[in-house]
Motif scaffolding. Structure first.
Motif, PDB file in Angstrom:
ATOM      1  N   THR A 194       0.829  -1.192   0.000  1.00  0.00           N
ATOM      2  CA  THR A 194       0.000   0.000   0.000  1.00  0.00           C
ATOM      3  C   THR A 194       0.870   1.251   0.000  1.00  0.00           C
ATOM      4  N   ASP A 220       0.185   5.636   0.951  1.00  0.00           N
ATOM      5  CA  ASP A 220      -0.796   6.533   1.544  1.00  0.00           C
ATOM      6  C   ASP A 220      -0.780   7.894   0.872  1.00  0.00           C
ATOM      7  N   SER A 230      -5.526  11.679   1.602  1.00  0.00           N
ATOM      8  CA  SER A 230      -6.894  11.417   2.053  1.00  0.00           C
ATOM      9  C   SER A 230      -7.276   9.953   2.083  1.00  0.00           C
ATOM     10  N   ARG A 231      -6.431   9.061   1.592  1.00  0.00           N
ATOM     11  CA  ARG A 231      -6.832   7.646   1.529  1.00  0.00           C
ATOM     12  C   ARG A 231      -5.614   6.764   1.333  1.00  0.00           C
ATOM     13  N   ARG A 232      -5.818   5.486   1.587  1.00  0.00           N
ATOM     14  CA  ARG A 232      -4.778   4.480   1.378  1.00  0.00           C
ATOM     15  C   ARG A 232      -5.044   3.773   0.057  1.00  0.00           C
ATOM     16  N   LEU A 233      -3.990   3.608  -0.745  1.00  0.00           N
ATOM     17  CA  LEU A 233      -4.116   3.020  -2.074  1.00  0.00           C
ATOM     18  C   LEU A 233      -3.357   1.698  -2.132  1.00  0.00           C
ATOM     19  N   ARG A 246      -8.782   2.964  -6.478  1.00  0.00           N
ATOM     20  CA  ARG A 246      -7.978   2.783  -5.262  1.00  0.00           C
ATOM     21  C   ARG A 246      -6.690   2.037  -5.552  1.00  0.00           C
ATOM     22  N   ASP A 256       0.115   8.944   7.178  1.00  0.00           N
ATOM     23  CA  ASP A 256      -0.133   7.662   7.850  1.00  0.00           C
ATOM     24  C   ASP A 256       0.572   7.565   9.191  1.00  0.00           C
TER      25      ASP A 256
END
Length: 453
Positions: free
Chosen positions: A22, A24, A27-30, A48, A107
Motif C-alpha cells: 500500500t 498513503d 486522504s486515503r490508502r491506495l 484505489r 499515515d
C-alpha cells in the motif's frame, strides 16, 4: 450528470513509498499495483489502485508537522527517549547523533527532511561515544541527545554480547545508560536476557502441564472408546442371535441387576418380536445406566442389524454434526424410529459438506482481512502474515515504532504466543486487545520481547 465519465479516471500524484502493498495519499490508502523500491515516486492513481511510473523528488512536505531530534542509525530519537524509524533516509548518511528534522506523513510515518545545524553538545557526545565514556559530566546536552547517546552505547554492547534488543524494551533505562556508560549498558542487556530466560522456563513448565493434561484426556478417550466398542459388540451379538432373554441370562450379556431386569422384562412378554419394547421397559427401571443405555436404546429402536449405519449416526449425533433443521429431523428420527432414516442421513451428510466448505472458504477469505482490521482498530499496522500448522497465523505488525511477531488462532484471533512476555496470560488476549497490553508494558518500562522481527 453522467457519472460514467468518471469511471476509469486516472490521476497523477507524487507520494512516498515505504514498501509493502500500500501507499498513503493525503486522504486515503491506495493499493500498489506492483511493488517498487522505497522512495519518492510519481504514481498513476485509478480508483484505489496506484501504479508507480517514475522516481520523483519530494512533494507536499511543507505543510506537514515538523519533528526534531537526533539521529541514531535509521531512527530519530525525540523527546521522551522515543526512537522512531526514519523513512527514506538519504544515500549519504548523516553524522552520528546529528540533529535531524523530519515530517509526519499522513499515515503517521516520519519522513526524513534534512540535517540541521549542530553545536558543541553533539561534538562532545560524539567524542565520548568514540572513547567509550559516559555523559555524566557533560554540560548542555539535551535529553533527546542523551537518549540517542544511550541507544548508541546499547547498540555497541549488543553487538559485543550478541544480545538483541528493541528500543522500546529499554526506553526507561536509556538515560541511566548515558550516565553510567558501557558497564550500565551491558548490565541492562544481561538483565533483559535473564527476563527472557525466565519467561522461557515458565512457558516450558506450562507446556509440560498441558501435555500431561492432554495425555490424561487421551487415556480417558481411549477408555470411552473401548467401552463403546464393548457395547457395539453386544449389539452385534444380540442382532445375530436374537434378543433372547434366555441367551442374555445364560451368556451373561446383561450382568448384575440387568439380568434380573431382563428376566422381568421377558416375563412380561418380551419374546424376540417384542425385544425393543421389553428393553425400553427394562431401561425405564434403571437396568441400563449411563451412556450405554442411551446407545443401546437407539440401536434397538433403529434396528441393531443395520450395523455400521447406526453406529455412524450415533457418532455423528454425539459430536454435534447435525446443525440447523437437520438436527430437528434427526431428533424425530431418533425419538420415533421413522422410516425416513436414509433421507435424514443424506441431509446430515449434506449439512456437514456445506459446513466444511463454508468454513474453509471463510477462513481463507477473512483471515488476513480480519487480522488487519483488528490491528488497525488498535492503532497498529499489519506488515506480514503467514499460515502455520494447527490452524494458526504468524502475524508481523508495527506498533509504537516497533515491530512485533505474534501467533494467533486463525478463526478467533485468540493469541497463542504474544511474542512479548505476558506472564503466561497470552491466551487471555486477542490480536485486537494485544496492542493496548503492549502499550501499557512500554509505558511502565516492563516490555520484554521474546520473538524478534
Amino acid at each position: 450528470m453522467d457519472y460514467r465519465k468518471f469511471l476509469g479516471k486516472v490521476e497523477s500524484a507524487v507520494l512516498p513509498y515505504f514498501g509493502g502493498g500500500t501507499v498513503d495519499a493525503p486522504s486515503r490508502r491506495l493499493r500498489v499495483a506492483a511493488p517498487v523500491r522505497p522512495g519518492w515516486w510519481r504514481f498513476e492513481v485509478s480508483g484505489r489502485v496506484a501504479t508507480a511510473r517514475e522516481p520523483a523528488g519530494p512533494e507536499g512536505l511543507d505543510g506537514l508537522p515538523r519533528v526534531r531530534g537526533h539521529v541514531w542509525g535509521s531512527r530519530l530519537v525525540r523527546e521522551g527517549a522515543v526512537a522512531e524509524p526514519l523513512e527514506l533516509m538519504p544515500e549519504e548518511e548523516p553524522p552520528r547523533l546529528a540533529p535531524v528534522c523530519a515530517r509526519r506523513w499522513h499515515d503517521g510515518s516520519l519522513v526524513f527532511d534534512g540535517v540541521e545545524f549542530e553545536g558543541e553538545a553533539e561534538d562532545a557526545a560524539r567524542r565520548a561515544l568514540e572513547e567509550g565514556q559516559s555523559l555524566s559530566g557533560a554540560k548542555g546536552v539535551s535529553a533527546p541527545l542523551r537518549a540517542a547517546f544511550g541507544y548508541a552505547l546499547l547498540e555497541a554492547a549488543s553487538r559485543a554480547l550478541r544480545i538483541p534488543f528493541a528500543p522500546a524494551e529499554l526506553r526507561g533505562r536509556v538515560l541511566a545508560v548515558a550516565e553510567g556508560g558501557r558497564a550500565e549498558a551491558e548490565a541492562c542487556l544481561r538483565h533483559l536476557v535473564a527476563e527472557r530466560e525466565a519467561h522461557l522456563r515458565e512457558r516450558a513448565v506450562r507446556a509440560a502441564a498441558l501435555d500431561a493434561r492432554a495425555h490424561e484426556e487421551r487415556e480417558a478417550a481411549q477408555a470411552r472408546e473401548y467401552s463403546a466398542g464393548l457395547v457395539s459388540e453386544a449389539q452385534r451379538r444380540v442382532a445375530e442371535l436374537g434378543a433372547s432373554g434366555r441367551w442374555a441370562d445364560e451368556r451373561g450379556a446383561v450382568p448384575g441387576r440387568e439380568s434380573e431386569s431382563w428376566r422381568r422384562a421377558q416375563g412380561q412378554g418380551a419374546h424376540a418380536g417384542q425385544a425393543p419394547d421389553a428393553w425400553r421397559r427394562a431401561e425405564g427401571r434403571g437396568a441400563v445406566p449411563g451412556r450405554e443405555a442411551e446407545a443401546w436404546r437407539r440401536a434397538v429402536e433403529h434396528g441393531a442389524a443395520e450395523g455400521r449405519e447406526v453406529e455412524a449416526r450415533r457418532r455423528a449425533e454425539r459430536h454435534g454434526a447435525v446443525p440447523g433443521r437437520e438436527a430437528e429431523a434427526w431428533r424425530r428420527a431418533v425419538e420415533h424410529g421413522t422410516a425416513d432414516r436414509v433421507r435424514t442421513a443424506n441431509l446430515v451428510a449434506e449439512a456437514q459438506r456445506r459446513a466444511g466448505r463454508n468454513g474453509r472458504r471463510a477462513a481463507r477469505e477473512d483471515g488476513m482481512d480480519r487480522a488487519e482490521r483488528a490491528l488497525l482498530g488498535a492503532g497498529a499496522r499489519l506488515r506480514d502474515m503467514r499460515r502455520l500448522g494447527g490452524n494458526r497465523l504468524e502475524v508481523t505488525y508495527s506498533f509504537m515504532d516497533e515491530r512485533f511477531i505474534s501467533i494467533v488462532d486463525a478463526d478467533t484471533l485468540q493469541v497463542v504466543d504474544a511474542g512479548v512476555c505476558l506472564a503466561g496470560a497470552d491466551g487471555e488476549v486477542t490480536l485486537e486487545s494485544l496492542p493496548s497490553v503492549i502499550r501499557e508494558a512500554i509505558d511502565t518500562g516492563v516490555l520484554v520481547i521474546t520473538r524478534h522481527a
